[in-house]
Design an enzyme around this catalytic site. Structure first.
Site, PDB file in Angstrom:
ATOM      1  N   ASP A 176       0.878  -1.172   0.000  1.00  0.00           N
ATOM      2  CA  ASP A 176       0.000   0.000   0.000  1.00  0.00           C
ATOM      3  C   ASP A 176       0.917   1.225   0.000  1.00  0.00           C
ATOM      4  O   ASP A 176       0.979   1.970   0.970  1.00  0.00           O
ATOM      5  CB  ASP A 176      -0.874  -0.070   1.281  1.00  0.00           C
ATOM      6  N   CYS A 234      -4.768   5.007  -2.411  1.00  0.00           N
ATOM      7  CA  CYS A 234      -5.927   5.865  -2.151  1.00  0.00           C
ATOM      8  C   CYS A 234      -5.904   6.999  -3.170  1.00  0.00           C
ATOM      9  O   CYS A 234      -6.128   8.156  -2.853  1.00  0.00           O
ATOM     10  CB  CYS A 234      -5.965   6.371  -0.708  1.00  0.00           C
TER      11      CYS A 234
END
Ligand code: SAM
Length: 318
Positions: A176, A234
């Site tokens: 991530d 994101c």
């Protein structure tokens, strides 16, 4: 809709930290406080269980948990719904003393604590974080969340040898990495995407991030025992999402190597919004990708993909 209006449509998401207690216990506690399971928007004391992610509760956006003892003691983790997708999709081994899992880019540690809970605190979860200050935050978070199977390591994942005795046996890797953050909905974070930035500067910045993200995925693919790699951002930009996946699929690791995109059925099939087909070389691949659109999905903007090592059997099956 501006950032504030969009933020108002996002419930307050709270993940029950199952390393400390159970969801039925949490529901009982909130019911005793006068809350009722009527959905997140019915009134200020209504809440709900999430339909996609186990152990995730939804409250009205006005409810604050910052001072709540349940949050302070690590029993509740404040984590957006979309940010719960990666660990859940990676599906690490649970209750297995021999499990070895890597969170390659861990701080502040929300997904690390989620992985740890899914593993039932068994086996070893190595959590890498290269930034010293953020590493400190990660350590605090892991202590607070009672993550007893996590070994935090203050190192750059790219410098970790896939042949290393400790880490080489990892079977699951969560990636991530740093991204533009363009999916995060609140006014402050919207400033990250500076309005004064020229299109050219923006493209240069995103291309740099994408090159780094691709490098991280390729490095994860060098780990000899790794079976599943989840890559998430994101960001709402295809450059950091579909285009990165597209490049991985064109790389040695997938053309001549063993990796392929996971079958859509393995990637939260109940979630309807998938990748953007026109951004892929093969539009059918978009079905394996997950997108969350801020304002429309009651989450922040998010992207998730998963690469799987093909076994001899599945390769010959085509
Ligand atoms: N997964 C985290 C969570 O859910 O709480 C958020 C991770 S954040 C998007 C990315 C993090 O990766 C940052 O803390 C950054 O410092 C770290 N990072 C970036 N490149 C890295 C690398 N090469 N090795 C280790 N950590 C890295």
């Amino acid at each position: 809709a501006n950032g504030d209006e969009r933020a108002a449509k996002i419930p307050r998401y709270v993940r029950v930290n199952t390393s400390c207690w159970t969801t039925p216990e949490a529901i009982e506690t909130f019911t005793a406080r006068g809350y009722s399971l009527d959905g997140p928007f019915a009134h200020s004391k209504s809440f709900a269980e999430d339909e996609h992610i186990p152990d995730l509760l939804l409250f009205s956006p006005q409810v604050q948990f910052g001072e709540d003892p349940l949050y302070i003691t690590g029993k509740l983790i404040l984590q957006d719904k979309a940010s719960c997708f990666p660990a859940y999709i990676l599906y690490p081994p649970s209750d297995d003393d021999n499990a070895v899992v890597i969170d390659a880019t861990a701080a502040p540690g929300n997904k690390t604590s989620h992985l740890s809970a899914l593993m039932k605190n068994k086996g070893t979860l190595y959590a890498f974080e290269r930034d010293k200050k953020r590493f400190g935050t990660l350590q605090m978070m892991l202590t607070k969340a009672k993550c007893s199977n996590v070994q935090p390591v203050n190192a750059d994942f790219l410098t970790i040898s896939p042949e290393d005795q400790l880490y080489g046996s990892a079977t699951h890797i969560l990636l991530d990495p740093s991204c533009s953050g363009s999916g995060i909905v609140n006014r402050l974070d919207h400033l990250l995407e500076t309005e004064s930035e020229s299109d050219e500067d923006r493209e240069t910045r995103l291309n740099k991030l994408a090159a780094f993200q691709l490098l991280m995925i390729k490095h994860a693919m060098k780990f000899p025992s790794v079976k599943r790699i989840v890559y998430s951002t994101c960001s709402v930009h295809a450059i950091e999402n579909e285009h990165v996946v597209r490049q991985v699929l064109k790389s040695e690791e997938c053309i001549n190597g063993p990796f392929a995109l996971a079958h859509p059925g393995e990637v939260l099939p109940t979630w309807k919004r998938r990748g953007i087909p026109t951004e892929m070389d093969d539009p059918r691949h978009a079905a394996s990708l997950i997108r969350c659109t801020p304002g429309e999905d009651a989450t922040n903007g998010f992207f998730v993909s998963m690469f799987i090592r093909q076994t001899q059997l599945s390769v010959s099956e085509g």
